[in-house]
Design an enzyme around this catalytic site. Structure first.
Site, short mmCIF file in Angstrom:
data_model
loop_
_atom_site.label_atom_id
_atom_site.label_comp_id
_atom_site.label_asym_id
_atom_site.label_seq_id
_atom_site.Cartn_x
_atom_site.Cartn_y
_atom_site.Cartn_z
N ASP A 20 -5.88 8.35 -2.08
CA ASP A 20 -6.39 9.45 -1.25
C ASP A 20 -7.69 9.09 -0.53
OD1 ASP A 20 -4.29 10.93 -2.43
OD2 ASP A 20 -5.58 11.55 -4.07
N GLU A 193 0.15 17.69 2.99
CA GLU A 193 -1.00 17.25 2.20
C GLU A 193 -2.03 16.58 3.09
OE1 GLU A 193 0.99 14.47 -0.33
OE2 GLU A 193 1.33 15.94 -1.91
#
Length: 515
Positions: A20, A193
């Site tokens: 991420d 996301e």
């Protein structure tokens, strides 16, 4: 491109469990620095901040989360999810989600710091911000928060959306109305996301991920005139994915991009992806670099190739692609749900450690400190002496979670004529099983050589070296374990009191087929 092409390559630019990624650029006294932060889940210290001049060579400067947040009740692959880092001209800002934790101290929050190394502030919690994967757009003197969640009206299972809301720069509170600006880039797209907004010219651009964090992961984009307008999706979506390469691709799970413009006017993205060897991804999701371009005011990622490449280049005079021979020494110690200082004390030479014994690897707070595994084919070594007193076990653990791990440990002798045991234990789905033992090992070096899904455990003592076990470690794969972290390796001790260990080292095998 086969597995060997990625061994020793520049990509990933942050190897090992660094998922991420989020990046921003800060111009300081005529110099440009890039700052990057990644997820850490249940490990502390949390959210490492790295900096770079060229997006290729990174140095650790600090951590965002140390003791500001209570990690009680955090589960495996819970904790700190999908941070975003930005700079408003005066300070750094990081938004993140805490999954799990006590009531009143969970969900989405924002912290700030005058310098990337910290100290970072106590969190300001945003209980009204639903969903997760929050980001910030600094648009002049205004700040816009945005995040992803599932739609209330599920036209299909997993349909997602992106919301936007303004932030008060002084109090850091969310203010004003919420606007839903995006609902799945493609029909049937699931699990929106990692949304990020960017102002570029007359448009605000949206970059997000869809398809879940596994093999169908992909990057999608859209644009609008204002942050609160409904975004028009790019007809070329997805703009980056490896799902079309099939399950045998060497690099998979590509998604979760964040963009940055370099001083030379080029654009780049950091993305997460996983390297496969023997079909397993022991390292979890790592940080890769990819070139970005703009065509007719729409984003193009990996122009000319459409995929990640081992040598992505960089915006400046980059490195020559070589990597330090022993990158483990660049990694900080981490611990599970507590700070490493609660478990370990370095000796003066910085090589030996005094480890406070406690619970074993299956515990929510094991007496363990570790470093990320940095290459899918590696040799990990640790010097050990047989435990004494109230310490009942000391060894090396290769950890995916509290239910998936491999240990090679010394246990004390049961009598003065007994030399003790070296025991190799494999834990699958929470069920530990001793798979091999070596009697009377004394003091020496335990070595675990990993080549994809195979591990060889050996011992080198006073009488020489010998192989103790050959073990399948496919259960430590992030895909198999269904977690979000990668493998972390390090010493642990069971019992009470202290025990000394020395010289945790890991060396990548650039040619996995060669011992």
């Amino acid at each position: 491109m086969d597995e060997l092409a990625w061994s020793g390559a520049t990509n990933p630019v942050l190897p090992g469990f660094h998922p991420d990624p989020s990046v921003c650029r800060v111009d300081e006294d005529g110099d440009a620095w890039f700052y990057l932060v990644t997820s850490t889940f249940e490990y502390l210290p949390g959210l490492p901040v790295h900096r770079s001049r060229d997006l290729v060579s990174w140095e650790l400067v600090g951590h965002v989360v140390t003791d500001q947040i209570d990690f009680a009740g955090i589960g495996d692959s819970g904790g700190l999810y999908a941070p975003t880092i930005r700079h408003d001209g005066d300070r750094f800002l990081v938004v993140c989600e805490l999954v799990g934790g006590p009531e009143g101290a969970r969900g989405n929050f924002i912290v700030t710091a005058p310098e990337a190394a910290g100290p970072w502030s106590a969190p300001v919690w945003w209980p009204e911000a639903t969903g997760g994967d929050l980001s910030l757009l600094i648009d002049g003197d205004r700040i816009w928060a945005h995040g992803a969640r599932q739609t209330k009206r599920q036209d299909w299972n997993g349909q997602g959306e992106v919301w936007v809301r303004e932030v008060d720069p002084r109090t850091l509170a969310l203010i004003g109305p919420e606007s839903v600006v995006f609902t799945s880039a493609v029909h049937g797209g699931i699990w929106t996301e990692g949304p990020h907004l960017y102002r570029r010219g007359e448009f605000v651009h949206l970059v997000a991920a869809e398809g879940g964090t596994g093999r169908d992961h992909a990057v999608v984009t859209g644009r609008a005139s204002r942050p609160t307008d409904v975004f028009t999706v790019n007809a070329n979506n997805p703009v980056l994915t490896h799902r079309h390469l099939g399950p045998g691709a060497a690099v998979v799970n590509v998604g979760h991009a964040d963009l940055v413009e370099a001083p030379d006017g080029t654009w780049w993205a950091v993305v997460l992806a996983s390297r496969l060897v023997d079909g397993v991804d022991l390292l979890g999701r790592e940080t890769f670099l990819v070139r970005a371009d703009w065509v007719d005011d729409h984003l193009v990622l990996a122009p000319g190739t459409g995929t990640l490449v081992p040598e992505p280049g960089g915006p400046a005079a980059s490195t020559d692609g070589s990597q330090p021979a022993d990158r483990a020494q660049e990694e900080p110690w981490v611990a599970v749900r507590r700070l490493p200082g609660e478990v370990v004390t370095p000796d003066e030479d910085g090589v030996a450690l005094r480890l406070a014994a406690g619970a074993g690897p299956a515990s929510p707070t094991p007496a363990f400190v570790g470093r990320r595994l940095l290459a899918p084919c590696s040799t990990i070594t640790l010097e050990l002496s047989a435990p004494v007193g109230d310490v009942t076990e000391v060894g090396l653990v290769v950890r995916q979670s509290s239910t998936q791990w491999l240990t090679a440990a010394l246990r004390p002798p049961v009598s003065e004529h007994d030399g003790g045991l070296l025991v190799v234990t494999r834990c699958v789905d929470g069920v530990p099983q001793d798979v091999a033992t070596l009697a009377g090992p004394g003091a020496g070096i335990v070595r675990i050589g990993i080549r994809g899904r195979s591990a060889e455990v050996s011992w080198e003592g006073e009488t020489g070296a010998r192989v103790v076990a050959q073990v399948d470690v496919g259960h430590l794969s992030t895909t198999v374990s269904h977690g979000f972290v990668g493998v972390v390796v390090g010493p642990y001790a069971v019992g009470s009191g202290e025990v000394g260990v020395r010289s945790l080292r890991q060396a990548p095998l650039l040619h996995p087929g060669v011992a």
